[in-house]
Design an enzyme around this catalytic site. Structure first.
Site, PDB file in Angstrom:
ATOM      1  N   SER A  37     -63.638-104.977  18.736  1.00 32.53           N
ATOM      2  CA  SER A  37     -62.412-104.176  18.413  1.00 32.53           C
ATOM      3  C   SER A  37     -62.584-102.766  19.167  1.00 32.53           C
ATOM      4  CB  SER A  37     -62.283-103.834  17.084  1.00 32.53           C
ATOM      5  OG  SER A  37     -61.075-103.539  16.742  1.00 32.53           O
ATOM      6  N   HIS A 147     -55.265-106.071  14.318  1.00 36.41           N
ATOM      7  CA  HIS A 147     -55.133-106.985  15.031  1.00 36.41           C
ATOM      8  C   HIS A 147     -54.176-108.199  14.784  1.00 36.41           C
ATOM      9  CE1 HIS A 147     -58.323-105.496  17.464  1.00 36.41           C
ATOM     10  NE2 HIS A 147     -58.795-105.105  16.253  1.00 36.41           N
TER      11      HIS A 147
END
Length: 258
Positions: A37, A147
């Protein structure tokens, strides 16, 4: 998260710079970089693709945009334990036949540890559905449902900001979250960073692809040992090094030389 994201980058990049300057690790020492990430920005900075100051700016803006995409309390994330990706996808498909709303796979971290993200009421329903199947879940303490498609407004905001930043071809290939594959061309990186905001982090697949390319030593730089744990669960014979201190760096140097 607008403060946490640039802070983690700062710690990770600082450790990497000390590894280079004091312990003799140069970019030629590494075959791939990867980051989970926001860690993808750390990987890009360490590989010379993005200036540190630009990455700090982007992560601060990314954190604000992600936080503002969903009103507080309307999104949530849970960790699903004990299932692999295929099994969880099957359960999710069955659940969605009778339930509308956003409930998506955010992170494929490792077999037995997959993260779900979405609207709080829908994620709660899915959690109850899994509980009936005797599948364990853990709510995550996060400030937004990362996400998943709820982050679409953040992706639109960041598209404009990312496209204004100069990105070079990375010196070391990066394994990207969206594709789990390496790329070196700078023109593709911007799109990958934008897509990453709403896409599944394919961490397990990224680790497998690095292993298939012959990688056996994985060095985690930054706070904590979370990524090393995921690697060990995915690649049983992997050598993992979590670097949080000077002592960790000395041990790494000794073990690698040995």
């Amino acid at each position: 998260t607008k403060n946490t994201q640039p802070s983690i980058l700062t710690v990770s990049y600082s450790i990497f710079e000390i590894l280079k300057e004091e312990f003799g690790f140069d970019l030629q020492s590494f075959k791939f970089f990867a980051g989970h990430s926001l860690g993808e920005y750390s990987a890009l900075v360490c590989s010379g693709a993005i200036e540190f100051s630009d990455a700090i700016y982007l992560l601060h803006e990314r954190g604000k945009a992600m936080q503002d995409s969903v009103p507080v309390g309307e999104g949530s994330m849970i960790a699903v334990l004990g299932l692999n990706l295929e099994n969880l996808n099957n359960k999710l498909s069955i659940f969605k036949k009778n339930n509308d709303g956003i409930c998506e796979i955010a992170n494929d971290n490792a077999d037995g540890q997959i993260i779900i993200s979405g609207k709080k009421n829908v994620v709660n329903l899915f959690q109850n559905y899994l509980k009936e199947k005797k599948i364990k879940t853990i709510p995550l303490k996060v400030s937004a449902p990362f996400h998943c498609s709820l982050m679409r407004p953040a992706a639109e905001i960041m598209k404009e900001k990312i496209n204004k930043i100069k990105i070079n071809d990375p010196i070391v290939p990066i394994i990207y979250n969206v594709t789990a594959k390496p790329k070196k061309q700078s023109d593709e990186i911007k799109n990958l960073l934008i897509d990453q905001i709403v896409s599944t982090v394919k961490w397990r697949e990224s680790i497998i692809n690095m292993s298939k390319a012959g990688i056996t030593n994985f060095i985690e730089v930054g706070p904590g040992k979370v990524l090393s744990g995921m690697v060990k669960r995915t690649i049983k014979n992997a050598n993992c090094f979590s670097i949080n201190s000077i002592a960790d760096m000395q041990k790494l140097t000794n073990d690698i030389k040995r």
